[in-house]
Every structure is written in C-alpha cells, then in structure tokens.
Scaffold this active site. Structure first.
Site, PDB file in Angstrom:
ATOM      1  N   SER A 125      -7.926  10.705   1.088  1.00 52.10           N
ATOM      2  CA  SER A 125      -6.673  10.377   0.404  1.00 52.10           C
ATOM      3  C   SER A 125      -6.582  11.116  -0.924  1.00 52.10           C
ATOM      4  CB  SER A 125      -6.658   8.866   0.151  1.00 52.10           C
ATOM      5  OG  SER A 125      -5.631   8.531  -0.745  1.00 52.10           O
ATOM      6  N   TYR A 150     -11.212   0.425  -2.536  1.00 54.83           N
ATOM      7  CA  TYR A 150     -10.626   1.245  -1.458  1.00 54.83           C
ATOM      8  C   TYR A 150     -10.749   2.735  -1.806  1.00 54.83           C
ATOM      9  CZ  TYR A 150      -7.107   4.069   0.787  1.00 54.83           C
ATOM     10  OH  TYR A 150      -6.483   5.115   1.426  1.00 54.83           O
ATOM     11  N   LYS A 154     -13.158   6.149  -0.133  1.00 58.67           N
ATOM     12  CA  LYS A 154     -12.748   7.502   0.270  1.00 58.67           C
ATOM     13  C   LYS A 154     -13.634   8.547  -0.418  1.00 58.67           C
ATOM     14  CE  LYS A 154      -9.686   6.146   3.124  1.00 58.67           C
ATOM     15  NZ  LYS A 154     -10.017   6.210   4.557  1.00 58.67           N
TER      16      LYS A 154
HETATM   17  C1  UD1 Z   1      -0.677   3.859  -2.582  1.00 53.70           C
HETATM   18  C2  UD1 Z   1      -2.093   3.438  -2.880  1.00 53.70           C
HETATM   19  C3  UD1 Z   1      -3.017   4.607  -2.607  1.00 53.70           C
HETATM   20  C4  UD1 Z   1      -2.820   5.123  -1.188  1.00 53.70           C
HETATM   21  C5  UD1 Z   1      -1.346   5.517  -1.033  1.00 53.70           C
HETATM   22  C6  UD1 Z   1      -1.002   6.093   0.318  1.00 53.70           C
HETATM   23  C7  UD1 Z   1      -1.886   1.784  -4.667  1.00 53.70           C
HETATM   24  C8  UD1 Z   1      -2.109   1.500  -6.111  1.00 53.70           C
HETATM   25  N1  UD1 Z   1      -2.209   3.003  -4.264  1.00 53.70           N
HETATM   26  O1  UD1 Z   1      -0.335   4.852  -3.501  1.00 53.70           O
HETATM   27  O2  UD1 Z   1      -4.354   4.232  -2.790  1.00 53.70           O
HETATM   28  O3  UD1 Z   1      -3.637   6.235  -0.973  1.00 53.70           O
HETATM   29  O4  UD1 Z   1      -0.541   4.370  -1.279  1.00 53.70           O
HETATM   30  O5  UD1 Z   1      -0.845   5.104   1.289  1.00 53.70           O
HETATM   31  O6  UD1 Z   1      -1.465   0.930  -3.917  1.00 53.70           O
HETATM   32  N2  UD1 Z   1       7.024   1.577  -5.671  1.00 53.70           N
HETATM   33  C9  UD1 Z   1       8.100   0.859  -6.170  1.00 53.70           C
HETATM   34  N3  UD1 Z   1       8.427  -0.312  -5.593  1.00 53.70           N
HETATM   35  C10 UD1 Z   1       7.745  -0.829  -4.508  1.00 53.70           C
HETATM   36  C11 UD1 Z   1       6.652  -0.093  -3.997  1.00 53.70           C
HETATM   37  C12 UD1 Z   1       6.314   1.109  -4.603  1.00 53.70           C
HETATM   38  O7  UD1 Z   1       8.743   1.282  -7.136  1.00 53.70           O
HETATM   39  O8  UD1 Z   1       8.108  -1.918  -4.033  1.00 53.70           O
HETATM   40  C13 UD1 Z   1       6.682   2.871  -6.277  1.00 53.70           C
HETATM   41  C14 UD1 Z   1       5.279   2.915  -6.860  1.00 53.70           C
HETATM   42  O9  UD1 Z   1       5.283   2.504  -8.180  1.00 53.70           O
HETATM   43  C15 UD1 Z   1       4.939   4.397  -6.693  1.00 53.70           C
HETATM   44  C16 UD1 Z   1       5.722   4.834  -5.464  1.00 53.70           C
HETATM   45  O10 UD1 Z   1       6.710   3.837  -5.263  1.00 53.70           O
HETATM   46  O11 UD1 Z   1       5.438   5.111  -7.778  1.00 53.70           O
HETATM   47  C17 UD1 Z   1       4.861   4.931  -4.242  1.00 53.70           C
HETATM   48  O12 UD1 Z   1       4.138   3.734  -4.093  1.00 53.70           O
HETATM   49  P1  UD1 Z   1       3.180   3.447  -2.844  1.00 53.70           P
HETATM   50  O13 UD1 Z   1       3.923   3.696  -1.592  1.00 53.70           O
HETATM   51  O14 UD1 Z   1       2.579   2.114  -3.047  1.00 53.70           O
HETATM   52  O15 UD1 Z   1       2.099   4.609  -2.918  1.00 53.70           O
HETATM   53  P2  UD1 Z   1       1.080   5.025  -4.098  1.00 53.70           P
HETATM   54  O16 UD1 Z   1       1.222   4.149  -5.258  1.00 53.70           O
HETATM   55  O17 UD1 Z   1       1.257   6.471  -4.325  1.00 53.70           O
END
Ligand code: UD1
Length: 338
Positions: A125, A150, A154
């Site tokens: 990842s 987690y 990795k």
């Molecule tokens: C998450 C995981 C990461 C994993 C990756 C891929 C965390 C902290 N990290 O990363 O370990 O490798 O997924 O599956 O969980 N967001 C919103 N609202 C929401 C959900 C997300 O604004 O309800 C935003 C988050 O702040 C972020 C972006 O969307 O900026 C992507 O979020 P997410 O899909 O959870 O992925 P990552 O945070 O990149």
C-alpha cells in the site's frame, strides 16, 4: 499451471481472478470468508463463464497451509491478498493484524521456498510512504514510520519478502503499492461488498447517494491544497487487477532483473475530495448532500503516484478515468441495493 489467489473473494482479489481467468490461467482461490461471501464465486462465473477452484481455508493454520501446497503441487504463482485492512480496527486489535497479515505471509513463503521456482505478488500500500515529502511519489521515496498496526503490517510484510528473496533465489516476488482502489466491474457482477461500515471515501459517497446515509462528511477543507480538501490517487479496481496479472506474467517469464521488486500502482493523478464528489455528481445527475466537518485524525494531505516505473518496466498503465470508475461504483451500489 495453477495460480493461487488468497483472499480471492475480496474486493481486489475477485477482480484479479476475473482478469487471470481471461488470460487462461487456472485459478485456485483461498478465502476464509471472514470479510467476503461465497456468492462472489457466482459473480465471477457470470463474467468469466468459469468458476475458480475454491478452498475455504484459514491461512492462520500453518498445518492447513502446508497441506494445501501438498494437495496443489502445480501452484507456481501466488497473489496474496488475504489480510485485514481496517486501519481503526488494527489500532484496537494489533495482534489480530500481526497474526492475520504477517503470520499467514510467513507460512506461504515457507511453502514457496520449497519449490524449484515460485512467483509471488504481494498487496502492499502507498500507506508505507506516509506523508511523502515530494509529489508525485516514486518507489524510492523513504518508508515513513507507520501510523497504524495495519500500515506496519504492510511495511514488515515487504521486509519479510525482501529478506527471504535475498537467500531464496528460486523465489521471485513483486510488491505492488496500491494507491486508492475504487469502483467495481463494469458488469456490476462483482464489486466491494457492503460488509460492516465502509472504510473509504467512494463507498461512503455512493451510500449517501442511494439514501443509506443522510449526508457525507468531508473531513476538513483547511488543508494546503487548491480547494482545501485532501488529495489522493484513485485507481480503478479493474486497472489495478490487471497490474497483478502483468506483474505475475513478468515473474513467470523470468523478465525480472531482480528477484524482489516494488511498483507503485496508481494513475499518477491526484484528485481532491471535492473533485471526487464532483465526479460522482456527474453520474448521479444532482447534488450530493455533503457537509464539511473537522479533519480526520491520521489523514495525510496529499498522496499520488509516480507511475513511471510501472509504465516502463511492467508495461502497465491505468486506462480508465475517475469518471469511468465512478460510473461503475454507482452502478454497483444501485445493483446491490435492489
Ligand atoms: C485509507 C487508509 C489507508 C489505506 C487506503 C486505501 C486510513 C487512515 N487510511 O487511506 O491505510 O491504504 O485507505 O484503502 O484509513 N474522506 C472524507 N469523508 C469520508 C471518508 C473519507 O472526506 O467519509 C476523505 C479522507 O479524509 C481522505 C479521502 O477522503 O482525504 C480518502 O479517504 P479514504 O478512502 O479513507 O482513503 P485514505 O485516507 O487515503
């Protein structure tokens, strides 16, 4: 020749099984169904016209892993997806994550080390980079201290494979560092199953769209980015699945100059949370109900891949756009709700 896909009923695993079967590989799936459903096999069959061989098996049981490789001596390649992936849960239950993600990896590598030649693809990842200092992120960017058990699994997983390859010339391995996988098969026969609370942005968006959630919370608009929301590299799951097949073929054809390699798998393009919402609104045809809330703890500001190495050395490139991927995610969400 048989290819073992562990976690082959999961989100990325099931899409990879479809791509492997399309290339004529005979696939054996191992899954313990802890976060997947056997019905996924039917979805795979509808797309491929063929069900993979299926073994419901817990890879934490060393004896069962040994027994599996005795029963399937023709397995020459393994794509190892089976792992726990919820960041928050890993903080609560670190030993579960170390046992599930590290223990099983060790057992599989032990069995593969006994073979004359074996090929191994590992799901890693972009989380290993943490908040990288430079964008886009190249594979030689430093690995940062993990933010969660987690993420640590990795990093440790990559180290275990690298150390094992150094002393096991018969073992050839590639770690693929995924950026943010999203979407579903265009047929909507397989996708991300709605087990438990979603963990990632896109399922949260589509669930809000379908009315299962009242509104989407956008975690922070005060980041140092153009629109203030975080930037990620959203990679379509079908493109990602294809990267596994290409990586495996590289190893099977002995085209790898070193017996352990690492590749980023992303699009190379960063999209902000508001851009992702905008993409959804195109297929949705109306405004999504969302609200800006505070930052989520542990979020980094920006991460997107430099994909030059995968493009040039693997000969792989993502094809589908964010909008294509979003269309498939929306089609899938609507299908599972009906
Ligand atoms: C998450 C995981 C990461 C994993 C990756 C891929 C965390 C902290 N990290 O990363 O370990 O490798 O997924 O599956 O969980 N967001 C919103 N609202 C929401 C959900 C997300 O604004 O309800 C935003 C988050 O702040 C972020 C972006 O969307 O900026 C992507 O979020 P997410 O899909 O959870 O992925 P990552 O945070 O990149």
């Amino acid at each position: 020749m048989q290819i073992l896909v562990t976690g082959g009923l999961g989100f990325i695993g099931s899409h990879t099984v479809v791509e492997l079967q399309a290339k004529g590989f005979e696939v054996v799936v191992i899954d313990d169904c802890s976060n997947a459903d056997e019905k996924v096999l039917d979805g795979i069959e509808k797309i491929s016209g063929k069900k993979p061989i299926f073994e419901k098996l817990d890879l934490k049981d060393r004896g069962k892993v040994e027994d599996f490789f005795h029963r399937y001596p023709d397995v020459e390649g393994v794509i190892h997806f089976a792992a726990s992936k919820a960041v928050g849960e890993s903080v609560e239950k670190p030993l579960l994550y170390y046992e599930n993600n590290i223990g099983t990896l060790v057992y599989i590598l032990k069995e593969l080390s006994k073979k004359n030649k074996a090929s191994f693809i590992f799901s890693s990842s972009c989380t290993v980079y943490g908040q990288a200092d430079k964008m886009p992120i190249t594979e030689d960017a430093p690995v940062k201290e993990a933010e969660s058990p987690y993420g640590n699994t990795k990093q440790i997983g990559e180290e275990i494979i690298s150390d094992t390859c150094k002393v096991t010339p018969n073992l050839n391995a590639i770690a693929l560092r995924y950026f943010n996988p999203m979407g579903a098969h265009p047929s909507a026969e397989i996708g991300e199953l709605p087990i438990g609370v979603p963990q990632n942005l896109v399922p949260f968006i589509t669930r809000t769209g379908v009315g299962l959630r009242k509104e989407l919370s956008v975690f922070g608009d005060d980041y140092p980015t153009e629109d203030g929301t975080c930037i990620r590299d959203y990679i379509y799951v079908v493109d990602l699945a294809k990267a596994h097949v290409v990586a495996l073929e590289r190893l099977l054809a002995s085209k790898n100059p070193k017996n352990y390699e690492v590749f980023n798998v992303g699009t190379g393009k960063g999209s902000s949370v508001l851009e992702v919402i905008g993409s959804f609104e195109k297929v949705y045809g109306k405004k999504l109900n969302y609200r800006i809330v505070g930052r989520r703890q542990g979020d980094i500001t920006t991460a997107y891949a430099d994909t030059t190495k995968a493009n040039n050395e693997l000969g792989w490139k993502s094809i589908y756009s964010l909008d294509d991927a979003m269309e498939s995610a929306w089609k899938w969400e609507q299908k599972i709700r009906n």
